[in-house]
Design a protein around this motif. Structure first.
Motif, PDB file in Angstrom:
ATOM      1  N   GLU A  85     -35.314 -21.164 -50.297  1.00  0.00           N
ATOM      2  CA  GLU A  85     -36.520 -21.133 -51.113  1.00  0.00           C
ATOM      3  C   GLU A  85     -36.192 -21.093 -52.604  1.00  0.00           C
ATOM      4  O   GLU A  85     -36.885 -21.666 -53.425  1.00  0.00           O
ATOM      5  CB  GLU A  85     -37.354 -19.915 -50.717  1.00  0.00           C
ATOM      6  CG  GLU A  85     -38.726 -19.879 -51.320  1.00  0.00           C
ATOM      7  CD  GLU A  85     -39.524 -18.716 -50.764  1.00  0.00           C
ATOM      8  OE1 GLU A  85     -39.687 -17.738 -51.512  1.00  0.00           O
ATOM      9  OE2 GLU A  85     -39.954 -18.798 -49.611  1.00  0.00           O
ATOM     10  N   GLU A  86     -35.115 -20.410 -52.948  1.00  0.00           N
ATOM     11  CA  GLU A  86     -34.787 -20.208 -54.352  1.00  0.00           C
ATOM     12  C   GLU A  86     -33.652 -21.082 -54.873  1.00  0.00           C
ATOM     13  O   GLU A  86     -33.446 -21.160 -56.083  1.00  0.00           O
ATOM     14  CB  GLU A  86     -34.425 -18.740 -54.582  1.00  0.00           C
ATOM     15  CG  GLU A  86     -35.581 -17.811 -54.257  1.00  0.00           C
ATOM     16  CD  GLU A  86     -35.189 -16.347 -54.362  1.00  0.00           C
ATOM     17  OE1 GLU A  86     -34.097 -16.052 -54.862  1.00  0.00           O
ATOM     18  OE2 GLU A  86     -35.998 -15.510 -53.930  1.00  0.00           O
ATOM     19  N   ARG A 135     -40.010 -21.984 -43.521  1.00  0.00           N
ATOM     20  CA  ARG A 135     -40.678 -21.514 -44.749  1.00  0.00           C
ATOM     21  C   ARG A 135     -41.472 -20.233 -44.535  1.00  0.00           C
ATOM     22  O   ARG A 135     -41.710 -19.491 -45.481  1.00  0.00           O
ATOM     23  CB  ARG A 135     -41.590 -22.604 -45.301  1.00  0.00           C
ATOM     24  CG  ARG A 135     -40.824 -23.678 -46.006  1.00  0.00           C
ATOM     25  CD  ARG A 135     -41.736 -24.622 -46.752  1.00  0.00           C
ATOM     26  NE  ARG A 135     -40.918 -25.584 -47.461  1.00  0.00           N
ATOM     27  CZ  ARG A 135     -41.167 -26.869 -47.504  1.00  0.00           C
ATOM     28  NH1 ARG A 135     -42.235 -27.349 -46.900  1.00  0.00           N
ATOM     29  NH2 ARG A 135     -40.375 -27.679 -48.161  1.00  0.00           N
TER      30      ARG A 135
END
Length: 148
Positions: free
Chosen positions: A37-38, A98
């Protein structure tokens, strides 16, 4: 509908296979892609790079990953089984993971330069908690999943 996650192997088996291929002396093209995600990290086996250099880079990347996401599911993709493409499996893993905090998807490929007999294509879906790994396995492993 497709089954994206059908050939699970242990992480120990995955690393044994990786070690075997990299120690074989055969010529490979390879890459490692980590998507979270990052962040995203891609390592490629450059033509001038030795197998040991590539192995060291990949090992460092896996060690860093292990510090935050210790619970892994590993799936092996194989052309001879008519598996979906590595990109299709990767995309599905990213889309489905996710909903899990800090989940990371790693694609690792070694493709033989001479032939495809020793190809190795792996997808690692990495989680911060064991409960998340179990939940992913129960929900998606061996089951039909809509494409979108």
């Amino acid at each position: 509908m497709a089954i994206f996650f059908k050939t699970a192997i242990t992480d120990a088996t995955a690393f044994e296979m990786l070690e075997e291929r990299l120690s074989s002396g055969q010529g490979f093209d390879g890459y490692f892609n980590q998507y979270g995600e990052e962040d995203e990290l891609t390592l490629s086996w450059a033509p001038a790079m030795s197998a040991d250099e590539f192995k060291d880079e990949v090992t460092d990347a896996f060690r860093t990953l292990w510090q935050t996401t210790r619970f892994w599911l590993v799936y092996q993709r194989n052309e001879s089984r008519d598996d979906l493409s590595i990109n299709e499996i990767r995309s599905a893993a990213i889309r489905l993971s996710r909903s899990y905090a800090q989940a990371v998807v790693v694609t690792f490929c070694l493709l033989g330069r001479a032939d495809s007999n020793s190809d190795l294509e792996l997808i690692f879906v990495c989680f911060r908690d064991e409960a998340e790994r179990r939940n992913f396995r129960v929900r998606y492993e061996g089951k039909f999943i809509p494409a979108s």
